[in-house]
Design an enzyme around this catalytic site. Structure first.
Site, mmCIF file in Angstrom:
data_model
loop_
_atom_site.group_PDB
_atom_site.id
_atom_site.type_symbol
_atom_site.label_atom_id
_atom_site.label_comp_id
_atom_site.label_asym_id
_atom_site.label_seq_id
_atom_site.Cartn_x
_atom_site.Cartn_y
_atom_site.Cartn_z
ATOM 1 N N HIS A 40 45.347 26.103 -80.316
ATOM 2 C CA HIS A 40 45.471 27.440 -80.897
ATOM 3 C C HIS A 40 46.934 27.747 -81.227
ATOM 4 O O HIS A 40 47.755 27.891 -80.331
ATOM 5 C CB HIS A 40 44.923 28.453 -79.887
ATOM 6 C CG HIS A 40 44.973 29.865 -80.335
ATOM 7 N ND1 HIS A 40 45.806 30.808 -79.780
ATOM 8 C CD2 HIS A 40 44.272 30.512 -81.304
ATOM 9 C CE1 HIS A 40 45.606 31.970 -80.367
ATOM 10 N NE2 HIS A 40 44.693 31.827 -81.294
ATOM 11 N N HIS A 82 50.652 33.766 -87.806
ATOM 12 C CA HIS A 82 49.446 34.464 -87.354
ATOM 13 C C HIS A 82 49.275 35.820 -88.008
ATOM 14 O O HIS A 82 48.176 36.201 -88.399
ATOM 15 C CB HIS A 82 49.453 34.642 -85.828
ATOM 16 C CG HIS A 82 48.267 35.421 -85.355
ATOM 17 N ND1 HIS A 82 48.304 36.782 -85.155
ATOM 18 C CD2 HIS A 82 46.994 35.032 -85.114
ATOM 19 C CE1 HIS A 82 47.097 37.200 -84.786
ATOM 20 N NE2 HIS A 82 46.286 36.160 -84.752
#
Ligand code: G3P
Ligand code: CA
Length: 362
Positions: A40, A82
């Protein structure tokens, strides 16, 4: 006597056939149930999220797939970040104090790639009383060493280069971030992402790529319009959010309102998603509710329903930082055991690639 011999022959054949079918099924299951680890934002538990260093570390730790969150710049380049803001992980606020929007945020889409590459990137932080405070105080220290924002193409070249030099074959897991926002700004981020994927050879379901997005309208658009247009058919993952997060917005009469995810949690929700996606990416509590205790796990039907309709399930996000392990799990490994083995997920998004790889290798 003949009848008995005939019966024995039939039983023997049935027995052989059962053994073969079972053996074949077992092989299929082994293939089908190969559980994966998705790094991630890279090995973000150890190095700043989405830095090239974090991606290299995740690769070396044995991730099966490495994630890229993707947003677009003013000059239509795709960068791996992100947020569609720059202010949580860069020094944009001090470098360009006059370039924030009315909401106080510095949008990647308002800066060129050259400008963004000139910024310092760091571990994520918040601003408190005018000072930057690390989001995860135990992780890599903020503002230390040198990190830069990079493009999606640069990261794919890193992973493909490592695949060549190591002989491994590690996949990519790009997320199209906020397509609704990009479209409202006059940009088609999905088309740009597909062009890059195609250029680097990710075109079909058997290729090592999962393309993920929170926006259901966009995943449907990818499936029905864009992938066919580009002659592609890659695996699509529908990420699932709570409506209250405002993760996906829709414009109604020029006003942005939150997309309503409720139908995904109702009967028939997984069947509907399976008509356009290959899998789902739910938030962990959507699978094991927070009412769960060590003695009593409350497991929802989401995984069994998704599997019933042929979809893979990759929940997010598995972290071992303080306060990030639910009370029903005794430690990080126990949490992995619950999700991989009791809930039956097919993979997890984790900031701690090494821990999940070691767990699966045991
Ligand atoms: O994309 C799945 C996972 O990354 C969860 O979402 O917010 O961390 O991009 P986010
Ligand atoms: Ca993501």
């Amino acid at each position: 006597m003949k009848k008995i011999i005939g019966l024995l022959l039939v039983l023997a054949l049935v027995g052989c056939s059962t053994t073969n079918v079972a053996g074949q099924k077992k092989m299929e299951n082994t293939k089908e149930t190969k559980k994966i680890v998705v790094a991630h934002r890279g090995a973000s538990g150890y190095l700043p999220e989405h830095s090239m260093a974090a991606k290299s570390m995740a690769y070396a730790m044995g991730a099966d797939y490495i994630e890229q969150d993707v947003v677009m710049t003013k000059d239509d380049k795709l960068v791996v970040l992100h947020d569609h803001y720059l202010d949580r992980v860069t020094n944009v606020a001090t470098a360009y104090p006059n370039r924030k929007r009315e909401d106080g945020r510095y949008y990647a889409i308002d800066f060129t790639l050259k400008e963004i590459k000139g910024l310092k990137m760091t571990e994520g932080f918040n601003v408190k009383d005018g000072k930057t405070v690390a989001g995860f105080p135990e992780r890599f220290p903020i503002w230390k060493s040198t990190f830069k924002v990079h493009t999606l193409a640069e990261e794919i070249e890193l992973i493909q280069g490592l695949n060549k030099s190591t002989g491994k074959n590690i996949g990519i897991y790009p997320e199209i971030k906020a397509p609704w926002f990009h479209r409202n700004e006059g940009k088609d981020i999905s088309v740009a992402v597909l062009k890059v994927l195609k250029k680097y050879g990710y075109t079909k379901k058997s290729d090592l790529v999962y393309l993920q997005c929170f926006d259901p309208n966009e995943v449907v658009r990818l499936k029905t319009e864009l992938l066919p247009k580009f002659g592609m058919d890659v695996k699509l993952i529908q990420l699932i959010a709570e409506t209250s997060w405002n993760e996906t917005m829709v414009y109604e009469g020029g006003k942005a309102v939150p997309y309503d995810y409720d139908w995904m949690f109702e009967d028939g929700g997984m069947e509907k998603i399976s008509q356009y996606a290959d899998g789902i990416g739910p938030w962990k509590p959507m699978l094991v509710t927070n009412e769960s205790t060590k003695d009593h796990l409350v497991i929802t039907n989401m995984v069994s329903d998704a599997h019933k309709f042929g979809m893979e399930v990759h929940p997010y996000t598995f972290r071992l930082d303080e306060g990030r392990i639910p009370a029903y799990a005794s430690d990080f490994e126990d949490m992995l055991d619950i999700f991989y083995n009791e809930v039956g997920v097919d993979g997890v998004f984790t900031d701690f690639t090494d821990k999940a790889v070691n767990f699966l290798n045991k």
